[in-house]
Motif scaffolding. Structure first.
Motif, PDB file in Angstrom:
ATOM      1  N   ARG A  76      -5.992  10.837  26.406  1.00 14.73           N
ATOM      2  CA  ARG A  76      -7.259  12.243  25.974  1.00 14.73           C
ATOM      3  C   ARG A  76      -7.646  12.681  27.359  1.00 14.73           C
ATOM      4  O   ARG A  76      -7.590  13.800  27.586  1.00 14.73           O
ATOM      5  CB  ARG A  76      -8.104  12.125  24.525  1.00 14.73           C
ATOM      6  N   ARG A 111      -2.494   9.146  19.515  1.00 11.12           N
ATOM      7  CA  ARG A 111      -4.424   9.816  19.036  1.00 11.12           C
ATOM      8  C   ARG A 111      -4.445   9.806  20.055  1.00 11.12           C
ATOM      9  O   ARG A 111      -5.553  10.660  20.274  1.00 11.12           O
ATOM     10  CB  ARG A 111      -4.478   7.964  18.370  1.00 11.12           C
ATOM     11  N   GLU A 167     -10.054  13.444  18.295  1.00 11.74           N
ATOM     12  CA  GLU A 167     -11.219  12.373  17.491  1.00 11.74           C
ATOM     13  C   GLU A 167      -9.077  11.728  17.349  1.00 11.74           C
ATOM     14  O   GLU A 167      -8.829  12.164  17.595  1.00 11.74           O
ATOM     15  CB  GLU A 167     -11.711  12.236  16.431  1.00 11.74           C
ATOM     16  N   ASP A 168      -9.572  10.597  17.488  1.00 11.89           N
ATOM     17  CA  ASP A 168      -8.709   9.000  17.606  1.00 11.89           C
ATOM     18  C   ASP A 168      -7.458   9.869  15.661  1.00 11.89           C
ATOM     19  O   ASP A 168      -7.799   8.488  14.965  1.00 11.89           O
ATOM     20  CB  ASP A 168      -9.631   7.825  17.608  1.00 11.89           C
ATOM     21  N   SER A 203      -5.790   3.504  25.517  1.00  7.19           N
ATOM     22  CA  SER A 203      -5.934   4.032  24.349  1.00  7.19           C
ATOM     23  C   SER A 203      -6.242   5.521  24.357  1.00  7.19           C
ATOM     24  O   SER A 203      -5.468   6.657  25.045  1.00  7.19           O
ATOM     25  CB  SER A 203      -7.786   3.829  24.243  1.00  7.19           C
ATOM     26  N   GLY A 204      -5.996   5.699  22.945  1.00  9.56           N
ATOM     27  CA  GLY A 204      -6.234   7.273  22.525  1.00  9.56           C
ATOM     28  C   GLY A 204      -7.281   8.319  23.490  1.00  9.56           C
ATOM     29  O   GLY A 204      -6.767   9.390  24.039  1.00  9.56           O
ATOM     30  N   ALA A 205      -8.468   7.747  23.256  1.00  5.77           N
ATOM     31  CA  ALA A 205      -9.692   7.832  24.224  1.00  5.77           C
ATOM     32  C   ALA A 205      -9.111   8.273  26.032  1.00  5.77           C
ATOM     33  O   ALA A 205      -9.015   9.346  26.746  1.00  5.77           O
ATOM     34  CB  ALA A 205     -10.866   7.606  23.746  1.00  5.77           C
ATOM     35  N   GLY A 244      -1.757   5.181  21.220  1.00  2.64           N
ATOM     36  CA  GLY A 244      -2.618   5.744  22.163  1.00  2.64           C
ATOM     37  C   GLY A 244      -2.168   6.744  22.330  1.00  2.64           C
ATOM     38  O   GLY A 244      -2.872   8.097  22.197  1.00  2.64           O
TER      39      GLY A 244
END
Length: 650
Positions: free
Chosen positions: A572, A465, A586-587, A567-569, A462
């Motif tokens: 972020r 990304r 974006e990832d 997660s990356g999202a 994560g």
């Protein structure tokens, strides 16, 4: 002339070794000057084989730094590490002509070669068997912890180490630019004994406890005590105290062993060249490993003046094409302590898949690069990762055929040229996200719990990304790290807190409108007792929440994530609200510092990279194409696996 051009260093020495006075730095980060002597941020070649043709060909590419390993032991795949005879053949018996032959062969293949020598400190095959000595001796390759405190092993190995170093310094000092001390499983100081008893370990444990001012424990705790966990995932500071202490001792034992040999080495070489070790794999060793294999002693080794740099392969968990790769260590702390780091690129290429040992493929081929395009994209990714993060690196042609093929060699030649041009530039971190990893908390966590994987090892997925760069430190550095550039600080495993830590956090972290992200159960071990209410006392947020919760204080924001492996999202979104600049929405995988940005993908498509400020000129270095002038957004177009590396001229 643009500022970036002014920063370029001209008049570089032949090959990829740059000498600046008599000092050596492994770091390309301007704020971290190097403490030890020799070449600047080398790019090198390493192989276990006697493949002089490939060695010569790499020299022709401009890669003149050569690492070799005169081994006394078998590898973890059951074959000898070295095709040359062993050097240490018996008590006080050293065939130094064997190492002479290896150096002679290297210089014959590449007369310009500068040498890094890995020194095998593992027990030779004869040592545990000699005259029936197996009753109190063991094999350090597989059972390092059972032999680490053995006075006979330490004395005999110290004698071997110093004899070899005296010979090398007397005859090859103008060629040798660094030494690496290797031992334990796969030469990375990994203890596979899992805390098992031996007579010398028992004595060392008793001595260690007494030195701490604690009662003599008499015996090593049995497995039922060592593995006991009172509160689900967490050990109780009182009920499980013996277990906690024993695993601290275990880590201390491995760290002390490394430092014993590092001190012995420095007695001979007197800091003429740097000494390194493979160690500190906190981000890689996960469930069933990190607590047991001895790498939790990393901070002790990091603080020693006798160890100048660390090494590790790129992560094995995200190295497939399209993956983010990454480091096994807390690299920002290594830089903070002005130590060096070597990024070992041993990634399995499409030609490496053809290599078999004892009839089986080399381990790791399953996540290898499947074809030539992927291999080139993957190697470029690793190159960019090392360049942007200020490391040295070497191409590890482990058992041969890793870098076969005209296109791959051409790509390596181009990267060698780029390294020579751009590695001397003094860059700086532009990360606005910092991660602090607490070693103390790991001793209180069930060593086999799957959460071990999510807290650090998988959490790198994560982080990589998120679309923004990040720096990872050990928690013990928090008091001395300048946090002014960081808008978001993540504590992935701060389970154990006391008044001293609380005061430090209040003084350093809870200010400047910073966002602080806590994972799982921060503060659950509070001032020496298990207290679930400690979570709320630390974070201001109630324990037991099932989703991410947020609380704003007057000078900082607290974000509690009850589930690990964000997660990356998710990261972020939190980072954007903290005011962190996001380079990629974006990832996808990108690496950034003050002068470069890189982007890696496995699939065709088009992506945007948004810079923090306009750049007067942007160049893509692998293609040599100019992106444009006064650029603040870069479009990356890929027709398949690819890596892009951009030079940002301010």
């Amino acid at each position: 002339m643009r500022r970036i051009t002014q920063l370029l260093i001209t008049g570089l020495a032949a090959g990829l070794t740059v000498f600046v006075g008599s000092r050596m730095t492994f770091s390309g980060y301007a704020e971290e000057p190097a403490p030890c002597p020799a070449p600047v941020r080398f790019m090198g070649y390493h192989s276990y084989l006697r493949d002089l043709t490939t060695l010569k060909e790499f020299g022709a590419l401009g890669i003149d730094v050569v690492t070799f390993f005169p081994a006394n032991t078998l590898s973890s795949v059951g074959v000898p590490y070295s095709p040359y005879p062993p050097i240490w053949i018996g008590p006080g018996m050293h065939r130094l002509d064997c190492v002479d032959q290896q150096i002679h062969d290297i210089l014959e293949a590449n007369p310009r070669a500068k040498i890094i020598l890995e020194i095998d400190l593992n027990t030779p095959v004869w040592w545990p068997r000699w005259l029936g000595a197996a009753a109190d001796r063991d094999d350090s390759f597989t059972k390092l912890g059972k032999v680490a405190a053995h006075p006979g092993w330490r004395q005999d190995t110290r004698e071997y180490l110093q004899t070899l170093l005296k010979h090398l310094e007397a005859n090859y000092s103008e060629r040798i630019i660094a030494y690496v001390l290797v031992g334990g499983m796969t030469l990375e100081w990994q203890d596979m004994a899992r805390g098992e008893e031996s007579a010398v370990r028992r004595k060392a444990w008793r001595d260690w406890m007494i030195a701490q001012g604690l009662p003599d424990p008499v015996d090593i705790p049995p497995a039922s005590v060592r593995e006991h966990v009172t509160h689900g995932l967490f050990r109780d500071p009182v009920a499980d105290r013996q277990s906690i202490l024993y695993w601290k001792f275990n880590a201390d034992l491995i760290a002390d062993t490394i430092l014993f040999y590092a001190k012995a080495a420095q007695e001979v070489i007197r800091h003429r060249v740097p000494v390194g070790v493979y160690y500190g794999y906190w981000l890689e060793h996960a469930a069933g490993r990190l607590l047991y294999e001895g790498h939790l002693g990393f901070e002790k080794v990091l603080n020693s003046p006798d160890v100048d740099f660390f090494l590790a392969p790129g992560s094995y968990f995200d190295r497939q094409i399209g993956g983010a790769s990454g480091f096994m260590v807390c690299l920002a702390s290594i830089r903070h302590h002005r130590k060096g780091f070597v990024h070992e690129i041993d990634h399995r290429t499409h030609t490496a898949k053809s290599v078999t040992l004892l009839g089986r493929p080399v381990p790791g081929h399953e996540s290898g690069f499947p074809d030539e395009q992927s291999t080139i994209a993957g190697l470029r990714r690793e190159f960019a990762l090392g360049l942007i993060n200020g490391t040295a690196l070497w191409w590890f042609d482990m058992f041969g055929h890793w870098y076969d093929g005209a296109a791959v060699r051409q790509a390596l030649a181009e990267m060698a040229s780029l390294w020579q041009r751009f590695s001397p530039i003094q860059t700086r971190s532009v990360s606005e996200v910092a991660v602090f990893v607490d070693s103390e908390s790991f001793y209180y966590l069930d060593g086999h719990a799957s959460i071990y994987n999510d807290l650090l090892s998988r959490q790198r997925f994560g982080l990589a990304r998120m679309g923004a760069p990040y720096d990872i430190y050990v928690f013990s550095d928090l008091a001395t790290v300048d946090l002014s550039q960081y808008k978001m600080v993540i504590f992935p495993n701060l389970f154990v807190v006391d008044d001293e830590k609380i005061n430090l956090l209040s003084e350093k972290v809870f200010k400047d409108h910073r966002t602080v992200v806590w994972i799982h159960s921060p503060g659950i071990i509070w001032n020496g007792r298990c207290d679930p209410d400690g979570v709320e006392k630390l974070t201001g947020l109630p324990v037991g929440a099932q989703e991410i919760t947020v609380k704003d204080f007057s000078t900082w924001r607290s974000v509690l994530a009850p589930k690990s492996n964000l997660s990356g999202a998710t990261l972020r979104e939190i980072a954007q609200k903290a005011g962190v600049h996001i380079y990629c929405e974006e990832d996808q995988v990108c690496y950034v510092n003050s002068h470069f940005i890189a982007f890696h993908t496995a699939r065709p498509g088009e992506w945007q990279l948004r810079l923090r400020e306009p750049c007067s000129r942007v160049m893509e270095l692998f293609s040599g194409q100019e992106v444009g002038h006064n650029v603040q957004q870069i479009t990356c177009r890929a027709d398949g696996p690819n890596t892009f590396l951009y030079l940002l001229e301010k």
